[in-house]
Scaffold this motif. Structure first.
Motif, mmCIF file in Angstrom:
data_model
loop_
_atom_site.group_PDB
_atom_site.id
_atom_site.type_symbol
_atom_site.label_atom_id
_atom_site.label_comp_id
_atom_site.label_asym_id
_atom_site.label_seq_id
_atom_site.Cartn_x
_atom_site.Cartn_y
_atom_site.Cartn_z
ATOM 1 N N UNK A 8 0.847 -1.187 0.000
ATOM 2 C CA UNK A 8 0.000 0.000 0.000
ATOM 3 C C UNK A 8 0.886 1.242 0.000
ATOM 4 N N UNK A 9 0.684 2.135 -0.946
ATOM 5 C CA UNK A 9 1.384 3.424 -0.951
ATOM 6 C C UNK A 9 0.506 4.417 -0.193
ATOM 7 N N UNK A 10 1.096 5.045 0.827
ATOM 8 C CA UNK A 10 0.316 5.927 1.695
ATOM 9 C C UNK A 10 1.100 7.195 2.027
ATOM 10 N N UNK A 35 -8.606 1.730 2.158
ATOM 11 C CA UNK A 35 -8.806 1.721 0.711
ATOM 12 C C UNK A 35 -7.712 2.583 0.107
ATOM 13 N N UNK A 36 -7.171 2.101 -0.973
ATOM 14 C CA UNK A 36 -6.118 2.847 -1.654
ATOM 15 C C UNK A 36 -6.122 2.465 -3.113
ATOM 16 N N UNK A 37 -6.085 3.465 -3.944
ATOM 17 C CA UNK A 37 -5.947 3.174 -5.367
ATOM 18 C C UNK A 37 -4.505 2.786 -5.667
ATOM 19 N N UNK A 167 5.071 5.454 -6.141
ATOM 20 C CA UNK A 167 5.068 5.885 -4.740
ATOM 21 C C UNK A 167 6.173 6.905 -4.487
ATOM 22 N N UNK A 168 7.338 6.664 -5.061
ATOM 23 C CA UNK A 168 8.456 7.594 -4.906
ATOM 24 C C UNK A 168 8.126 8.953 -5.519
ATOM 25 N N UNK A 169 7.514 8.947 -6.679
ATOM 26 C CA UNK A 169 7.151 10.202 -7.357
ATOM 27 C C UNK A 169 6.175 11.036 -6.529
#
Length: 179
Positions: A8-10, A35-37, A167-169
């Motif tokens: 999950x990127x948060x 929930x995460x896109x 995620x880094x961007x």
């Protein structure tokens, strides 16, 4: 049912939020409430991908498989970005495993993934070595078609690579769930 890996990127505030939860609340949050896109799964390829990439980079400790407990309780090697990419940087819940990786390390992992020639790495695939090292799930590495396994590992790598780059961007942190 076996173990699978989800990522999950948060934003950093979500990391702060879950760090205040109890162990059970963390798992409930990820499984039921979160929930995460920006979510990906690599199913059962997590251990194989770790073994493949770690051996390709001649990282210390890959000659002998470590247990999951050792993997998540041991101090991570500073030069080893493969391990936190797959397993997370800091374990906050032991079973099922929930680990977090801060945005600074996410950027380093993304940069590493962009330098890996995965097709070249896969050329050295040896199912027998995976089986002998007791890589999860043990039964697939020599009993299934090598080309199918290599394709699964390629897809898992590309999924994680694209995930970590995105995620880094965004300067996101990552939550790893190994359930």
């Amino acid at each position: 049912m076996g173990r699978y890996a989800s990522y999950y990127a948060v934003q950093n505030d979500v990391i702060e939020q879950i760090s205040k939860l109890t162990d059970e609340e963390v798992v409930d949050f990820l499984v039921e409430d979160f929930t995460s896109s920006d979510y990906v799964e690599i199913d059962k390829m997590w251990d194989g991908l770790h073994f493949l990439l770690a051996n390709a980079h001649n990282l210390e400790g890959t000659e002998k498989k470590r247990s999951l407990l050792q993997m998540f309780s041991s101090k991570k090697t500073k030069n080893n970005l493969v391990e936190p990419a797959i397993f997370g940087e800091k374990t906050i819940y032991p079973d099922p495993v929930v680990a977090i990786t801060d945005s600074e390390l996410v950027s380093k992992i993304a940069a590493l993934f962009e330098t890996i020639d995965i097709n070249g790495v896969l050329d050295g695939y040896d199912g027998k070595a995976f089986e002998e090292a007791d890589i999860y799930p043990v039964v697939i590495w020599t009993r299934e078609d090598a080309n199918d396994i290599k394709q699964d590992l390629l897809e898992a790598f590309n999924t994680l690579k694209n995930f970590y780059v995105a995620a880094s961007n965004r300067n996101d942190s990552v939550i790893v769930y190994l359930g």
